[in-house]
Design a protein around this motif. Structure first.
Motif, PDB file in Angstrom:
ATOM      1  N   TYR A 119       9.894   7.613  -5.050  1.00 58.40           N
ATOM      2  CA  TYR A 119       9.456   8.435  -3.885  1.00 58.40           C
ATOM      3  C   TYR A 119       9.839   9.775  -3.937  1.00 58.40           C
ATOM      4  N   THR A 120       9.047  10.624  -4.620  1.00 53.46           N
ATOM      5  CA  THR A 120       9.392  12.049  -5.334  1.00 53.46           C
ATOM      6  C   THR A 120       9.308  12.915  -3.784  1.00 53.46           C
ATOM      7  N   LYS A 121       9.528  14.110  -3.982  1.00 50.61           N
ATOM      8  CA  LYS A 121       9.174  15.270  -3.083  1.00 50.61           C
ATOM      9  C   LYS A 121       7.561  15.472  -2.854  1.00 50.61           C
ATOM     10  N   GLU A 122       6.991  15.171  -3.932  1.00 46.11           N
ATOM     11  CA  GLU A 122       5.456  15.393  -3.765  1.00 46.11           C
ATOM     12  C   GLU A 122       4.846  14.263  -3.148  1.00 46.11           C
ATOM     13  N   LEU A 123       5.350  13.014  -3.525  1.00 41.49           N
ATOM     14  CA  LEU A 123       4.743  11.933  -2.745  1.00 41.49           C
ATOM     15  C   LEU A 123       5.259  12.090  -1.170  1.00 41.49           C
ATOM     16  N   GLU A 124       6.303  12.364  -1.044  1.00 34.50           N
ATOM     17  CA  GLU A 124       6.696  12.550   0.525  1.00 34.50           C
ATOM     18  C   GLU A 124       5.818  13.267   1.148  1.00 34.50           C
ATOM     19  N   GLU A 125       5.250  14.462   0.415  1.00 31.06           N
ATOM     20  CA  GLU A 125       4.555  15.668   1.206  1.00 31.06           C
ATOM     21  C   GLU A 125       3.395  14.921   1.153  1.00 31.06           C
ATOM     22  N   GLU A 126       2.600  14.300   0.207  1.00 33.04           N
ATOM     23  CA  GLU A 126       1.173  13.830   0.181  1.00 33.04           C
ATOM     24  C   GLU A 126       1.431  12.812   1.444  1.00 33.04           C
ATOM     25  N   CYS A 127       2.440  11.812   1.655  1.00 29.92           N
ATOM     26  CA  CYS A 127       2.461  10.955   2.596  1.00 29.92           C
ATOM     27  C   CYS A 127       2.385  11.485   4.090  1.00 29.92           C
ATOM     28  N   MET A 128       3.347  12.650   4.324  1.00 26.80           N
ATOM     29  CA  MET A 128       3.107  13.298   5.673  1.00 26.80           C
ATOM     30  C   MET A 128       1.879  13.993   5.879  1.00 26.80           C
ATOM     31  N   LEU A 137       3.658   1.182   2.059  1.00 25.43           N
ATOM     32  CA  LEU A 137       2.811   1.989   1.237  1.00 25.43           C
ATOM     33  C   LEU A 137       2.679   1.646  -0.087  1.00 25.43           C
ATOM     34  N   MET A 138       1.452   1.798  -0.865  1.00 24.05           N
ATOM     35  CA  MET A 138       1.498   1.595  -2.167  1.00 24.05           C
ATOM     36  C   MET A 138       1.081   2.710  -2.939  1.00 24.05           C
ATOM     37  N   SER A 139       1.813   3.106  -4.195  1.00 30.69           N
ATOM     38  CA  SER A 139       1.383   4.272  -4.870  1.00 30.69           C
ATOM     39  C   SER A 139       0.645   3.725  -5.988  1.00 30.69           C
ATOM     40  N   THR A 140      -0.796   4.157  -5.606  1.00 35.28           N
ATOM     41  CA  THR A 140      -1.946   3.507  -6.690  1.00 35.28           C
ATOM     42  C   THR A 140      -2.324   4.772  -7.478  1.00 35.28           C
ATOM     43  N   LYS A 141      -3.337   4.532  -8.484  1.00 41.73           N
ATOM     44  CA  LYS A 141      -3.752   5.608  -9.284  1.00 41.73           C
ATOM     45  C   LYS A 141      -4.524   6.577  -8.641  1.00 41.73           C
ATOM     46  N   ASP A 142      -5.071   6.131  -7.392  1.00 37.31           N
ATOM     47  CA  ASP A 142      -5.960   6.894  -6.629  1.00 37.31           C
ATOM     48  C   ASP A 142      -5.131   7.712  -5.350  1.00 37.31           C
ATOM     49  N   GLY A 143      -3.762   7.758  -5.678  1.00 33.83           N
ATOM     50  CA  GLY A 143      -3.089   8.261  -4.619  1.00 33.83           C
ATOM     51  C   GLY A 143      -2.424   7.211  -3.641  1.00 33.83           C
ATOM     52  N   VAL A 144      -1.528   7.618  -2.773  1.00 30.42           N
ATOM     53  CA  VAL A 144      -0.818   6.536  -1.908  1.00 30.42           C
ATOM     54  C   VAL A 144      -1.653   6.032  -0.921  1.00 30.42           C
ATOM     55  N   LYS A 145      -1.679   4.679  -0.624  1.00 32.65           N
ATOM     56  CA  LYS A 145      -2.484   4.075   0.471  1.00 32.65           C
ATOM     57  C   LYS A 145      -1.643   3.120   1.234  1.00 32.65           C
ATOM     58  N   VAL A 146      -1.828   3.044   2.261  1.00 35.15           N
ATOM     59  CA  VAL A 146      -1.189   2.085   3.342  1.00 35.15           C
ATOM     60  C   VAL A 146      -1.486   0.559   3.267  1.00 35.15           C
ATOM     61  N   ILE A 147      -0.868  -0.076   3.018  1.00 34.89           N
ATOM     62  CA  ILE A 147      -0.938  -1.532   2.844  1.00 34.89           C
ATOM     63  C   ILE A 147      -0.693  -2.109   4.183  1.00 34.89           C
ATOM     64  N   GLU A 148       0.271  -1.735   4.896  1.00 32.31           N
ATOM     65  CA  GLU A 148       0.465  -2.187   6.517  1.00 32.31           C
ATOM     66  C   GLU A 148       1.439  -1.103   7.280  1.00 32.31           C
ATOM     67  N   TYR A 149       1.015  -1.303   8.527  1.00 34.63           N
ATOM     68  CA  TYR A 149       2.019  -0.718   9.474  1.00 34.63           C
ATOM     69  C   TYR A 149       2.936  -1.858  10.319  1.00 34.63           C
ATOM     70  N   ASN A 150       3.863  -1.493  10.324  1.00 34.46           N
ATOM     71  CA  ASN A 150       4.878  -2.224  11.391  1.00 34.46           C
ATOM     72  C   ASN A 150       5.478  -1.648  12.580  1.00 34.46           C
ATOM     73  N   CYS A 151       5.402  -1.881  13.744  1.00 30.24           N
ATOM     74  CA  CYS A 151       5.759  -1.218  14.755  1.00 30.24           C
ATOM     75  C   CYS A 151       7.118  -1.264  15.216  1.00 30.24           C
ATOM     76  N   ARG A 152       8.092  -1.330  14.121  1.00 31.90           N
ATOM     77  CA  ARG A 152       9.479  -1.628  14.426  1.00 31.90           C
ATOM     78  C   ARG A 152      10.268  -1.328  13.041  1.00 31.90           C
ATOM     79  N   PHE A 153      11.645  -1.208  13.143  1.00 27.08           N
ATOM     80  CA  PHE A 153      12.357  -1.194  11.802  1.00 27.08           C
ATOM     81  C   PHE A 153      12.310  -2.353  10.962  1.00 27.08           C
TER      82      PHE A 153
END
Ligand code: AMP
Ligand code: GLY
Length: 421
Positions: free
Chosen positions: A238-247, A273-289
């Motif tokens: 999870y690099t700074k670049e990925l973090e920025e992409e996710c934000m 999250l999953m880091s795929t060859k087409d960028g980061v994608k959401v696998i699931e959301y959870n509403c909690r820790f």
């Protein structure tokens, strides 16, 4: 403040451990808690879904803030109920918790607001779903029950017959009950997975340090899926670049989307999250820790957790600067023999104090205290956590601590933290 935390696993122990260091917190209650939590909080025997008894207790003890930790009570409106009764509660309300409670809602939200995720279709009857799978003819294919299914509602089918059985089991045999009223059939993605938990008050979103989970029961990702056999933080990928992409592409758009839908999300939003060859994608959301992500994230938090919770409730999170240690943490789960299938309970646990004396933070997931002795009381029993200067240091320390602890048929993975991606 007097604080009450709802539920009683390793995640709740980690939240309580962090709250116990807060200058703002005088007393902590936990409903129902467990053997280890009892060291830090007064455990009260009230069920996670017994909102009425929780509210009565909170009123009687003049509790200032309730923290609702698990998905089930959140999806069922626990926070709404506390608020209706004039009690401050941390966590999303029912309208916002739907982001985890309904996978159909989550997928449709992402599609509508262009948040990257796997391609999918929704079905409300098995015949149409099976016809679609046949027509797509692409495997593996992912079959997901719409609702909460104790983390088991996702099936990765490797061929047509596995997919067909999964659809029948979920929709016709109702193995997950009402959670299987509708299903999502989803494109299979590949890439490393990262968990990012974030505090949000609906105005701003403040991600915590990243983590990775090891879900399979045995070393090298073999064996059945479990609730999580261990975690580490930070993620190496999870690099700074990925973090920025996710934000930009995921975190902020999700908060905005929930507001636009009239479902302001306040609490912790967990991005799987999953880091795929087409960028980061959401696998699931959870509403909690997440559990066991929390066990490696909160030990790295410098800021007072109770202060953050209050700011979220008051929608003033922008005023709090959240600081993290520049270190690493590893949590090794010690499980009962047989887990995630059937296992025995009630075995004596040795060596917890010795591990703690040597620097371990031992979070209890499934223990009970009887005559001053800890006994096993669940599939996942302990989360042995180490904080180190870096991941290698934390891994070494964590396994050193594990060596002190034993119970009959104990099993754990030997490779937590060493996956390179
Ligand atoms: P969940 O129960 O939603 O956490 O999903 C369980 C696991 O299934 C995830 O952690 C992923 O490893 C896997 N999974 C879910 N959706 C997909 C997908 N579209 N492609 C590949 N793997 C997936
Ligand atoms: N560790 C995954 C979860 O909490 O759902």
């Amino acid at each position: 403040m007097k604080v009450m935390v709802i539920s009683g696993g390793g995640r709740e122990h980690a939240i309580i451990w962090s709250l116990s260091k807060s200058a703002l917190v005088d007393k902590i209650y936990c409903a129902p808690g467990n053997g280890g939590i009892a060291q830090l909080a007064e455990c009260v025997n009230i069920g996670v879904l017994d909102f009425k008894a929780q509210v009565e207790f909170a009123k009687k003890e003049n509790i200032d803030m309730v923290v609702v930790a698990p998905d089930d009570p959140l999806a069922n409106g626990a926070v709404d109920y506390f608020e209706e009764n004039g009690i401050r509660a941390f966590g999303p309300n029912k309208a916002a918790a739907v982001i985890e409670g309904s996978k159909v809602f989550a997928k449709d939200l992402m599609k509508k607001y262009n948040i990257p995720t796997a391609a999918y279709e929704v079905f409300d009857n098995s015949a149409n779903a099976i016809a679609y799978i046949k027509e797509q003819n692409s495997y593996p294919v992912v079959v997901k029950a719409e609702g909460l299914a104790l983390g088991k509602g996702v099936i990765i089918a490797n061929d047509f017959s596995e997919a067909e059985s999964a659809v029948h089991e979920i929709m016709d045999d109702k193995v997950f009950g009402e959670a299987g009223g509708r299903i999502v059939i989803e494109e299979f993605l590949t890439g490393p997975e990262i968990s990012v938990l974030a505090f949000t008050d609906g105005n701003v979103v403040k991600p915590m340090v990243s983590a990775q989970d090891h879900k399979r029961a045995f070393d090298n990702d073999e064996g059945l899926n479990t609730g999580g056999m261990g975690t580490f933080s930070p993620s190496r990928i999870y690099t700074k670049e990925l973090e920025e992409e996710c934000m930009n592409n995921i975190f902020l758009p999700t908060i905005k989307a929930m507001n636009a839908e009239g479902r302001r999300f306040k609490g912790v939003l967990y991005f799987g999250l999953m880091s795929t060859k087409d960028g980061v994608k959401v696998i699931e959301y959870n509403c909690r820790f997440g559990d066991p992500e929390t066990q490696v994230v909160l030990p790295r938090l410098k800021t007072d957790l109770a202060r953050i919770f209050s700011a979220v409730i008051d929608e003033k999170l922008s005023e709090v600067e959240i600081e993290w240690e520049d270190n690493a943490a590893v949590c090794v789960v010690l499980a009962s023999g047989g887990y995630p299938k059937s296992y025995q309970k009630g075995y004596a646990i040795d060596g917890i104090e010795k591990a703690e004396e040597n620097g371990a933070v031992v979070f209890h997931a499934g223990t009970k205290l009887e005559d001053g002795k800890y006994l096993t009381n669940g599939g996942r029993v302990l989360g042995v956590t180490a904080v180190g200067d870096n991941l290698d240091d934390a891994i070494k320390k964590a396994y050193g601590y594990v060596d002190y602890i034993s119970f009959k048929d104990m099993h754990f993975r030997h490779d937590i933290g060493i996956k390179k991606q």
